[in-house]
Design an enzyme around this catalytic site. Structure first.
Site, PDB file in Angstrom:
ATOM      1  N   LEU A 107       0.834  -1.198   0.000  1.00  0.00           N
ATOM      2  CA  LEU A 107       0.000   0.000   0.000  1.00  0.00           C
ATOM      3  C   LEU A 107       0.869   1.247   0.000  1.00  0.00           C
ATOM      4  O   LEU A 107       1.704   1.441   0.897  1.00  0.00           O
ATOM      5  CB  LEU A 107      -0.905   0.000   1.233  1.00  0.00           C
ATOM      6  N   ASP A 108       0.687   2.088  -1.011  1.00  0.00           N
ATOM      7  CA  ASP A 108       1.363   3.375  -1.010  1.00  0.00           C
ATOM      8  C   ASP A 108       0.725   4.252   0.076  1.00  0.00           C
ATOM      9  O   ASP A 108      -0.469   4.142   0.340  1.00  0.00           O
ATOM     10  CB  ASP A 108       1.217   4.042  -2.378  1.00  0.00           C
ATOM     11  N   LYS A 109       1.519   5.095   0.696  1.00  0.00           N
ATOM     12  CA  LYS A 109       1.005   5.889   1.814  1.00  0.00           C
ATOM     13  C   LYS A 109       0.274   7.142   1.342  1.00  0.00           C
ATOM     14  O   LYS A 109      -0.942   7.260   1.466  1.00  0.00           O
ATOM     15  CB  LYS A 109       2.146   6.272   2.766  1.00  0.00           C
TER      16      LYS A 109
END
Length: 413
Positions: A107-109
């Site tokens: 998951l990209d932040k």
């Protein structure tokens, strides 16, 4: 455009469908030969031509691979249609198939788990420099950038400063920082690595290494080769992000947080969301390397992102999922576009894909089992052609009905 993508998705075959088509290519000629041999065998055994011919026709009809051919495409088409109604736009049947085998979700932040709307949380000048001047230099430089951090700094500065200077000779290093000539002096803004690359000394007494000690993104600001202070920025976690991560864990998936922020900021976000593994200070070009490293460990990786920086990682992953409000290149690189503005759509997509794959397996199991069981019965002369035709049609109806049950799929929470 969404309707076109949906049509294209239905046209793209999944790997399992390609395998079934290959099997059918050999299965049909084999059945034709078998029906001829069975009919001839009955005649050679003393049966009449009519009896032998009827038995051969019964074998041919009962073995018709209609159910086998319908098993995969019907389930995939219903699954894609149900996904679209839930805000899950699948670009291809192969993507839906891949998402059912995922073991790890990266998951990209910023912009994915967080709102992406950064806010200036602290302005810390060194001795002899006013906060107003530090913010003015930083905002003047960042006017030449479209980065989310740059927009936040410029927005904060414009609320109290009206004399921003125009930037000249603007230069940016993706994932690190930028520089420009402000008021005749070269100014730099960026992370700690960027400062070191430009031989700018960071005196811990004047500006401690906050990049590794506080849960905020820290931008170092320098002028004429000397540090003049730091600006801290924070982001807000999206509503529902924690619930979505929990749903992924309930599905037995491992979650990984990927961010270009410092270790403290990444760890703080991961702790709030319950994510165990964090990769911080990751440059845009390194995101795909993280995905490939996980794949090298035997993981089936899904990447969720929204920005230009995520495009390569989305393409490198076994499954790429992009938020619909992301950049065009991210949407083009992804296999699935998450249309609904709710992170719960991520576990929904995985759950729907797994349900679809289970449906395909049941369909194929029934279709193969039906043919294996029915052919000997027909060859034994226990079925006439009319009954065989009815049984064959019923088998196809059962496969289609089982696929249509996917329309009853509900959101994970």
């Amino acid at each position: 455009q969404m309707a076109m993508l949906a049509e294209q998705a239905q046209a793209r075959k999944a790997r399992v469908q390609t395998l079934v088509d290959r099997i059918t290519t050999y299965f049909v000629p084999a059945v034709i030969v078998l029906s001829i041999l069975v009919g001839a065998g009955w005649m050679l055994a003393g049966a009449s031509f009519e009896r032998g011919f009827a038995v051969g026709i019964s074998v041919l009809i009962i073995a018709c691979p209609c159910a086998l051919g319908l098993a995969t495409p019907t389930a995939l088409m219903v699954g894609i249609g149900r996904g679209a109604s839930l805000g899950i736009l699948v670009k291809g049947q192969d993507a839906l198939e891949a998402s059912g085998t995922i073991t790890t979700v990266v998951l990209d932040k910023t912009g994915t788990l967080t709102t992406g709307t950064m806010m200036v949380s602290s302005v810390a000048p060194v001795a002899g420099v006013a906060k107003h001047e530090l913010l003015r230099i930083a905002a003047s430089l960042e006017q030449g950038s479209e980065h989310v951090l740059a927009r936040a700094i410029v927005s904060a500065a414009k609320k109290q400063i009206t004399d921003l200077a125009p930037p000249h000779e603007f230069q940016a290093v993706p994932g690190k920082g930028a520089s420009a000539v402000i008021d005749g002096e070269r100014a730099h803004i960026g992370n700690l690595a960027y400062m070191r690359d430009h031989d700018i000394r960071i005196d811990r007494h004047l500006a401690p290494d906050t990049a590794g000690s506080v849960p905020e993104t820290v931008a170092f600001v320098a002028r004429s080769g000397s540090l003049i202070g730091t600006i801290g920025l924070t982001d807000t976690i999206k509503p529902g992000a924690k619930k979505a991560v929990k749903a992924l864990h309930r599905q037995g998936l491992t979650t990984v947080l990927l961010t270009g922020d410092n270790r403290a900021a990444g760890a703080d976000t991961a702790a709030k969301l319950g994510i165990g593994t964090v990769h911080s200070e990751v440059l845009p070009a390194q995101k795909a390397d993280v995905v490939r490293a996980l794949q090298a460990q035997g993981e089936r990786v899904a990447m969720v992102g929204d920005g230009i920086n995520d495009a390569v990682a989305l393409a490198a992953a076994d499954l790429g999922l992009a938020l619909v409000n992301g950049t065009d290149i991210a949407l083009r690189s992804a296999d699935i576009i998450l249309v609904r503005d709710d992170l719960a759509v991520i576990p929904d997509a995985i759950a729907l894909s797994r349900r679809t794959l289970r449906t395909i397996r049941v369909n194929l199991g029934w279709a193969f089992g039906y043919n294996i069981a029915a052919i000997p019965i027909a060859a034994a002369g226990l079925l006439n052609p009319l009954i065989a035709a009815g049984a064959m049609a019923l088998s196809s109806v059962l496969v289609v009905y089982n696929s249509l049950r996917l329309q009853n799929f509900h959101r994970t929470h």
